[in-house]
Structures are given as C-alpha cells and as structure tokens.
Design a protein around this motif. Structure first.
Motif, short mmCIF file in Angstrom:
data_model
loop_
_atom_site.label_atom_id
_atom_site.label_comp_id
_atom_site.label_asym_id
_atom_site.label_seq_id
_atom_site.Cartn_x
_atom_site.Cartn_y
_atom_site.Cartn_z
N CYS A 3 0.80 -1.03 0.25
CA CYS A 3 -0.17 -0.21 0.12
C CYS A 3 0.97 1.10 -0.03
O CYS A 3 1.76 1.50 0.83
N CYS A 6 -0.18 3.57 3.58
CA CYS A 6 0.63 2.95 4.80
C CYS A 6 1.65 2.05 4.92
O CYS A 6 2.17 1.79 5.88
N CYS A 27 -6.15 -2.32 0.75
CA CYS A 27 -5.58 -2.49 1.87
C CYS A 27 -6.39 -2.61 3.00
O CYS A 27 -7.26 -2.07 3.19
N TRP A 29 -5.90 -2.43 6.16
CA TRP A 29 -5.64 -1.35 7.37
C TRP A 29 -6.31 -0.11 6.98
O TRP A 29 -7.01 0.22 7.90
N CYS A 30 -5.98 0.67 5.97
CA CYS A 30 -6.49 1.98 5.59
C CYS A 30 -7.38 1.91 4.58
O CYS A 30 -8.02 2.93 4.33
N TYR A 48 -7.86 10.31 -1.24
CA TYR A 48 -8.45 10.25 -0.08
C TYR A 48 -9.91 11.03 -0.24
O TYR A 48 -9.97 11.94 -0.90
N ILE A 111 -10.43 3.89 10.46
CA ILE A 111 -9.71 3.63 9.24
C ILE A 111 -9.46 5.22 8.62
O ILE A 111 -8.37 5.63 8.19
N ASP A 112 -10.17 5.96 8.82
CA ASP A 112 -10.05 7.46 8.34
C ASP A 112 -8.84 8.01 9.21
O ASP A 112 -7.85 8.72 8.56
N ARG A 114 -6.19 6.45 10.09
CA ARG A 114 -5.31 5.66 9.46
C ARG A 114 -4.32 6.34 8.21
O ARG A 114 -3.33 5.99 7.87
N TRP A 115 -5.19 7.26 7.76
CA TRP A 115 -4.41 8.05 6.50
C TRP A 115 -3.81 9.19 6.92
O TRP A 115 -4.35 10.11 7.79
N ARG A 120 -3.42 12.91 2.32
CA ARG A 120 -4.96 13.28 2.11
C ARG A 120 -5.24 14.54 0.98
O ARG A 120 -6.27 14.79 0.58
#
Length: 134
Positions: A3, A6, A27, A29-30, A48, A111-112, A114-115, A120
């Motif tokens: 990814c 992340c 991903c 994770w994110c 994003y 999740i948000d 994690r960015w 962004r």
C-alpha cells in the motif's frame, strides 16, 4: 502489492481483469485501493475521500433495512457482517444519519485516522497513465 498510503500488504479482489476492467487491490488496514490495468491506466490510485464521501451503503438480502451499513471490502460491511450476495449500492453511506450502524461508524473513524495527513491531498497518490502506442 504494498500500500502506498500506509506500507502494509494489499489484497487482490477476486474478479479477473479484462481489457476494460482492472485488477483491484485493497489495503485491509487503511482501505486505500489501487487499480492495475484497464484501458486507460496502468496504475490508478484514487485520492483520499472523507468519511461522508468514501463509503457506499451495503446491499444484501440478509441485511436489515432499518440499519444502514457501510460496504467495506471483500463482501463485508465495515462492522464485519458478511453475506454471500453483498455488494455496494449506488447510494453513499451517510455516517451522520440516525440509522447508520454505530459499529460501522466507529470503524470508519478508525480507518480515516489511519490515513496520514500528507496522503490526504488530491495529488498525494500518484497514478500512472498508459503511454500512447503501448
């Protein structure tokens, strides 16, 4: 595939690629997605999106109509419900609505977060366009 947001491993969606369709990687994770192949791109990385614009409402026969769930990836809602026929609907999932699943809302916030802020911006993720004549 790694990814670009992340650095974690991405999973490929099970649908086979064709000339017009692409491989889709997500991903876990994110939840960033990367599209590989297709007619116009070699690699497309959507930017994003805020929580209010990012998730479609999940649709499946087994989901209760009175609760709005967010479609995550790989046939599951953000809160983890899986149904064999689940798909994203044509409607956005609205986390601020009273009938929005609170567990989906909590997962969307996590999740948000994690960015990274640096990822962004509209141009933070780089897409690679196929060269003409290729």
């Amino acid at each position: 595939m790694e990814c670009d947001v992340c650095g974690r491993s991405m999973r490929r969606w099970p649908a086979p690629a064709t000339e017009w369709e692409e491989d889709i990687w997500s991903c876990s994770w994110c939840h960033a997605t990367t599209h590989v192949g297709g007619k116009w791109f070699e690699i497309a990385r959507p930017p994003y999106m805020s929580m209010e614009m990012r998730w479609e409402r999940a649709f499946a026969d087994g989901l209760p109509a009175e609760v709005s769930h967010a479609f995550g990836t790989f046939g599951a809602t953000l809160c983890g419900i899986q149904e064999a026929d689940m798909s994203p609907s044509d409607n956005l999932w609205m986390p601020e609505r009273d009938n929005a699943c609170s567990a989906c809302r909590e997962a969307a916030v996590v999740i948000d977060d994690r960015w990274p802020q640096a990822m962004r911006g509209e141009d933070a993720r780089v897409s690679v366009v196929r060269r003409s004549g290729a």
